[in-house]
Design an enzyme around this catalytic site. Structure first.
Site, PDB file in Angstrom:
ATOM      1  N   GLU A  78       0.846  -1.207   0.000  1.00  0.00           N
ATOM      2  CA  GLU A  78       0.000   0.000   0.000  1.00  0.00           C
ATOM      3  C   GLU A  78       0.878   1.253   0.000  1.00  0.00           C
ATOM      4  OE1 GLU A  78      -3.978  -1.371   2.426  1.00  0.00           O
ATOM      5  OE2 GLU A  78      -2.240  -0.755   3.606  1.00  0.00           O
ATOM      6  N   CYS A 123      42.925 -27.093   2.432  1.00  0.00           N
ATOM      7  CA  CYS A 123      41.689 -27.082   3.223  1.00  0.00           C
ATOM      8  C   CYS A 123      41.818 -28.018   4.427  1.00  0.00           C
ATOM      9  CB  CYS A 123      40.526 -27.507   2.336  1.00  0.00           C
ATOM     10  SG  CYS A 123      39.012 -27.760   3.252  1.00  0.00           S
ATOM     11  N   TYR A 139      18.755  14.552  20.934  1.00  0.00           N
ATOM     12  CA  TYR A 139      18.703  14.684  22.390  1.00  0.00           C
ATOM     13  C   TYR A 139      19.043  16.075  22.929  1.00  0.00           C
ATOM     14  CZ  TYR A 139      23.543  13.286  21.380  1.00  0.00           C
ATOM     15  OH  TYR A 139      24.791  13.183  20.842  1.00  0.00           O
ATOM     16  N   CYS A 159      39.360 -31.156   3.588  1.00  0.00           N
ATOM     17  CA  CYS A 159      39.522 -32.103   2.478  1.00  0.00           C
ATOM     18  C   CYS A 159      40.931 -32.105   1.896  1.00  0.00           C
ATOM     19  CB  CYS A 159      38.511 -31.809   1.370  1.00  0.00           C
ATOM     20  SG  CYS A 159      38.875 -30.281   0.475  1.00  0.00           S
ATOM     21  N   CYS A 200      33.962 -31.161  -0.823  1.00  0.00           N
ATOM     22  CA  CYS A 200      34.616 -31.016   0.477  1.00  0.00           C
ATOM     23  C   CYS A 200      33.604 -31.397   1.562  1.00  0.00           C
ATOM     24  CB  CYS A 200      35.066 -29.569   0.663  1.00  0.00           C
ATOM     25  SG  CYS A 200      35.590 -29.204   2.337  1.00  0.00           S
ATOM     26  N   LYS A 251      29.068   6.347  32.869  1.00  0.00           N
ATOM     27  CA  LYS A 251      29.476   5.287  31.941  1.00  0.00           C
ATOM     28  C   LYS A 251      29.268   3.909  32.559  1.00  0.00           C
ATOM     29  CE  LYS A 251      32.289   6.037  28.775  1.00  0.00           C
ATOM     30  NZ  LYS A 251      32.285   6.183  27.323  1.00  0.00           N
ATOM     31  N   GLU A 272      18.758  10.255  30.780  1.00  0.00           N
ATOM     32  CA  GLU A 272      18.384   9.617  29.502  1.00  0.00           C
ATOM     33  C   GLU A 272      19.538   8.752  29.012  1.00  0.00           C
ATOM     34  OE1 GLU A 272      17.989  13.488  27.822  1.00  0.00           O
ATOM     35  OE2 GLU A 272      19.745  13.222  26.524  1.00  0.00           O
ATOM     36  N   ASP A 279      25.390   5.098  21.707  1.00  0.00           N
ATOM     37  CA  ASP A 279      26.753   4.877  21.237  1.00  0.00           C
ATOM     38  C   ASP A 279      26.751   4.824  19.711  1.00  0.00           C
ATOM     39  OD1 ASP A 279      29.407   4.472  21.417  1.00  0.00           O
ATOM     40  OD2 ASP A 279      29.295   2.379  22.064  1.00  0.00           O
ATOM     41  N   CYS A 313      37.837 -22.825  -0.010  1.00  0.00           N
ATOM     42  CA  CYS A 313      38.015 -24.159  -0.548  1.00  0.00           C
ATOM     43  C   CYS A 313      36.938 -24.289  -1.615  1.00  0.00           C
ATOM     44  CB  CYS A 313      37.791 -25.201   0.545  1.00  0.00           C
ATOM     45  SG  CYS A 313      37.653 -26.851  -0.142  1.00  0.00           S
ATOM     46  N   LYS A 325      22.660   7.169  27.008  1.00  0.00           N
ATOM     47  CA  LYS A 325      23.784   7.708  26.247  1.00  0.00           C
ATOM     48  C   LYS A 325      23.976   6.761  25.068  1.00  0.00           C
ATOM     49  CE  LYS A 325      28.634   9.145  26.765  1.00  0.00           C
ATOM     50  NZ  LYS A 325      29.004   8.714  25.453  1.00  0.00           N
TER      51      LYS A 325
HETATM   52  S1  IVH Z   1      24.342  15.681  25.315  1.00  0.00           S
HETATM   53  C1  IVH Z   1      26.322  19.776  24.949  1.00  0.00           C
HETATM   54  N1  IVH Z   1      22.979  13.455  25.345  1.00  0.00           N
HETATM   55  O1  IVH Z   1      28.103  11.290  23.895  1.00  0.00           O
HETATM   56  C2  IVH Z   1      25.588  18.493  25.076  1.00  0.00           C
HETATM   57  N2  IVH Z   1      25.148  13.412  24.374  1.00  0.00           N
HETATM   58  O2  IVH Z   1      30.705  11.142  25.174  1.00  0.00           O
HETATM   59  C3  IVH Z   1      26.376  17.365  24.622  1.00  0.00           C
HETATM   60  N3  IVH Z   1      25.785  11.228  23.424  1.00  0.00           N
HETATM   61  O3  IVH Z   1      29.465  14.035  22.200  1.00  0.00           O
HETATM   62  C4  IVH Z   1      25.773  16.083  24.414  1.00  0.00           C
HETATM   63  N4  IVH Z   1      23.916  10.184  23.940  1.00  0.00           N
HETATM   64  O4  IVH Z   1      27.831  12.475  20.927  1.00  0.00           O
HETATM   65  C5  IVH Z   1      24.129  14.049  24.991  1.00  0.00           C
HETATM   66  N5  IVH Z   1      21.631  11.555  25.409  1.00  0.00           N
HETATM   67  C6  IVH Z   1      22.776  12.147  25.056  1.00  0.00           C
HETATM   68  C7  IVH Z   1      23.796  11.443  24.376  1.00  0.00           C
HETATM   69  C8  IVH Z   1      24.983  12.126  24.062  1.00  0.00           C
HETATM   70  C9  IVH Z   1      25.107  10.072  23.359  1.00  0.00           C
HETATM   71  C10 IVH Z   1      27.154  11.423  22.886  1.00  0.00           C
HETATM   72  C11 IVH Z   1      27.432  12.757  22.243  1.00  0.00           C
HETATM   73  C12 IVH Z   1      28.596  13.321  23.020  1.00  0.00           C
HETATM   74  C13 IVH Z   1      29.221  12.065  23.553  1.00  0.00           C
HETATM   75  C14 IVH Z   1      30.109  12.335  24.742  1.00  0.00           C
END
Ligand code: IVH
Length: 698
Positions: free
Chosen positions: A54, A436, A246, A439, A459, A342, A133, A137, A454, A135
């Protein structure tokens, strides 16, 4: 962004558009609105409202209307996410506000210290709200919206200057191309966020890369940042990135507007962005006033970090009030009003004891590091895949090395690097086998591919998979000889290689449970019938790497008997249409392998057809004799290989490329360069799939 009432209305509009056969241009705005809504539901909310077909119908309708009425096209139309051509390079741009990093904390004590510093800055007795909130990666980005339109997307770069990657950003379907900021008087704004890749998407992507013999990407973070800087935006689109926004780092208001309440706290600003259609941590955010509650929440969240669909490496705690944030300010490195907590690193050191070489189902040789068992994030790791020789050389690994191992969430463990400074001089080079391990046939290295392979089709490490492919519907089409039966026969020693299909000991099979006289007769009949399959099916069935159905046809058409291919070199193979150096090299190494030629001889002894009768002068004659065809694009009703067989059965010939020899180009959906070329030549009849079906009376 949408009220329930809006949603109901948009949904009804979508249905009405789907029912409506009338493609009047007056529906163009509604169509755009409906598609944007469907994108938001799918990419931000993860709750699709339309079936794929759709959605495609509506999208095509919009595309056609915009082609017909170009003046009605807008920059934020969902069709404008597709970029043609390659990006030249990524020009440097200055961020409106420097993109700072975050200060890190690792435990309760660090967090208490930070809380104290916040109170020192503000006022001992002030009640501070903290917003917590995830973080994410991934790779950080900045987005600038100007008068409601996405004007620019950039990487972080050095924090002051980034790279302009707007075209690639437009490929990320969860990022809105426009948003009604002006409804609150916001003229221009810069928003920060992270581009991430779902763990599932990442795993699937790496599996595909391994199958193609390419080195896998180390982790989701590298995958996200590498993808953002790819020159081909269509490739970026295919990788399925997503984003999470964010932070609002900057905004200007029109003179008549005061700061809206949405821009008084971080919490409200993120909820507002979510309302405007942005993917944000709106649902994941928590607000606390006591640092002890923050600490408790951090511990609890760390326990369930793997539940999120993407990697998180910690939590970010931010002072909620923007006025307080302004009062606290920032250092040159990080804002004082935010801190990262962290999570425990999922890394550990171990020792590389030895490397084993495993033969995959399709012949890829994978080196696997056996390491001193080490617990990482609750799992004891003993083996780590090294993927291929290039990975070993790039990382400069030696047996005996102390190594840093990482296990990121659901992602399989990998070796980050050796700790070269701890070497004693007794480390040994990793030697790759020439033969291999299963074989003992010589291994081959395909140009441009990292993996050793291989290519012996018998094999033992690959044979079951190979027999399954040989018997499959699109290859020799041996009905009833499915995967389960093949495995059963193999395990009982009744079927050991491909030619063995034609010498099965039926007396033994009769003794087995579940094989009545009728099923045995059917199976025998299917096996006998397969001896007459055209050469192209046999070549496809041999499972030569990179040789799909179309290439198999090309090869079969080029010879009168398969044995002619034994002497073809890469130069000669590359003269055939659509065969590039990679495919040619793979074909050569396949036919050079003595064991493969013996297998083919055995098949001939069993009466299997190895000749191309079309070339042998016994070509079928029919109503299409003398006519040449080529199919391009995606067919809706027919599989391309079936369509080609239909042509051949009626005496026609399939060509591999557009040239003056081509009579008919049959075009499916999204036909590309072949269609363009045919149009340019002007002598070719370009027909649709329907016209083709009519032509052959089907
Ligand atoms: S706030 C000035 N919020 O983590 C405000 N950063 O290790 C700066 N990151 O450079 C960032 N999740 O790329 C903020 N919820 C979050 C984040 C976040 C991931 C990253 C961001 C920052 C890095 C620092």
């Amino acid at each position: 962004m949408y009220t329930t009432k809006d949603e109901q209305h948009l949904y009804q509009q979508a249905k009405a558009l789907l029912d409506n056969k009338n493609d009047d241009v007056s529906v163009i705005t509604t169509l755009r609105g409906v598609i944007n809504y469907a994108d938001w539901k799918y990419y931000v909310q993860d709750e699709p409202v339309l079936a794929d077909a759709e959605y495609d119908t509506l999208y095509k309708k919009l595309k056609h209307l915009e082609e017909e009425f170009p003046e009605q096209q807008t920059a934020d139309s969902p069709t404008q996410r597709i970029a043609k051509g390659l990006s030249e390079k990524f020009p440097p741009v200055s961020h409106l506000v420097p993109m700072l990093s975050l200060d890190n904390t690792y435990n309760a004590e660090d967090l208490r210290d930070w809380d104290k510093r916040c109170h020192d800055y503000l006022d001992e007795n002030t009640l501070i709200e903290y917003c917590v909130e995830p973080k994410y990666d991934g790779a950080s980005i900045s987005l600038v919206y100007d008068h409601d339109q996405l004007a620019r997307g950039a990487t972080r770069g050095d924090g002051i200057m980034g790279e302009e990657i707007t075209t690639n950003i437009r490929q990320i379907r969860s990022i809105p191309l426009s948003a009604p900021f002006s409804s609150k008087g916001v003229e221009q704004t810069e928003i920060r966020g992270e581009v991430v890749i779902h763990k599932k998407t990442f795993t699937a992507f790496n599996e595909q890369r391994s199958a193609e013999g390419l080195a896998p990407l180390a982790n989701p973070r590298n995958a996200a940042s590498g993808t953002l800087r790819m020159l081909d935006p269509t490739e970026v689109r295919k990788r399925g990135l997503t984003a999470i926004l964010y932070h609002i780092s900057y905004y200007t208001l029109t003179s008549s507007h005061k700061r809206p309440k949405e821009l008084a706290t971080h919490y409200d600003s993120i909820q507002w962005l979510y309302q405007l259609g942005f993917p944000t941590p709106a649902k994941e955010m928590k607000v606390f006033t006591d640092i002890n509650d923050v600490i408790a929440y951090c511990g609890e969240f760390e326990q369930r970090r793997d539940e999120l669909p993407f990697e998180v490496d910690g939590l970010v705690i931010k002072v909620n009030s923007f006025d307080m944030q302004d009062r606290m300010g920032m250092t040159t490195h990080h804002p004082r009003w935010a801190v990262a907590y962290k999570f425990k690193a999922r890394q550990a050191t171990s020792r590389l004891l030895r490397v084993e070489f495993q033969v995959g189902r399709t012949g890829t040789i994978t080196p696997v590091a056996k390491i001193d068992p080490v617990p990482i994030g609750g799992v004891t790791v003993t083996s780590v895949s090294l993927f291929n020789e290039d990975v070993i050389r790039e990382k400069d690994l030696y047996i005996g090395d102390t190594i840093l191992v990482e296990r990121a969430g659901d992602v399989i463990p990998y070796i980050v690097k050796p700790l070269a400074e701890l070497r004693t001089g007794k480390e040994e080079k990793i030697i790759f086998p020439a033969h291999c391990p299963a074989c003992n046939e010589p291994l081959v290295k395909v140009p441009d591919e990292a993996a050793l392979r291989c290519v012996n089709i018998n094999c033992p490490a690959q044979v079951v998979e190979r027999i399954m492919h040989f018997a499959s519907k699109d290859a020799m089409d041996i009905r009833n000889l499915g995967g389960a039966n093949i495995l059963k026969f193999y395990e009982l020693g009744l079927l050991n290689d491909i030619p063995g299909i034609y010498t099965i000991n039926w007396e033994e099979i009769k003794k087995m449970d579940g094989f009545g006289a009728k099923s045995i007769t059917n199976l025998q009949q299917a096996i006998t019938n397969s001896k007459q399959q055209p050469l192209s099916r046999l070549i496809f069935g041999l499972g030569i790497r990179f040789v799909g159905e179309t290439t198999a046809k090309t090869l079969a058409h080029a010879v009168a008997h398969i044995s002619e291919l034994y002497d073809w070199d890469t130069t000669r193979l590359a003269t055939l249409e659509d065969i590039g150096p990679k495919v040619a090299a793979s074909v050569v190494s396949f036919f050079q392998e003595k064991a493969n030629r013996e297998t083919i001889n055995e098949l001939e002894e069993q009466g299997v057809n190895l000749a191309n009768h079309h070339r042998g002068g016994q070509a079928t004659t029919g109503e299409l004799t003398g006519k040449t065809f080529l199919f391009t694009g995606t067919m809706q009703q027919l599989k391309r290989s079936d369509a080609e067989t239909m042509v051949e059965e009626k005496g026609g010939t399939i060509l591999n490329g557009v040239s003056s020899k081509l009579h008919y180009l049959v075009v499916g959906e999204d036909a590309g360069s072949k269609l363009e070329k045919a149009k340019k030549l002007g002598t070719i009849s370009i027909i649709t799939e329907e016209e083709f079906l009519k032509m052959i009376g089907s």
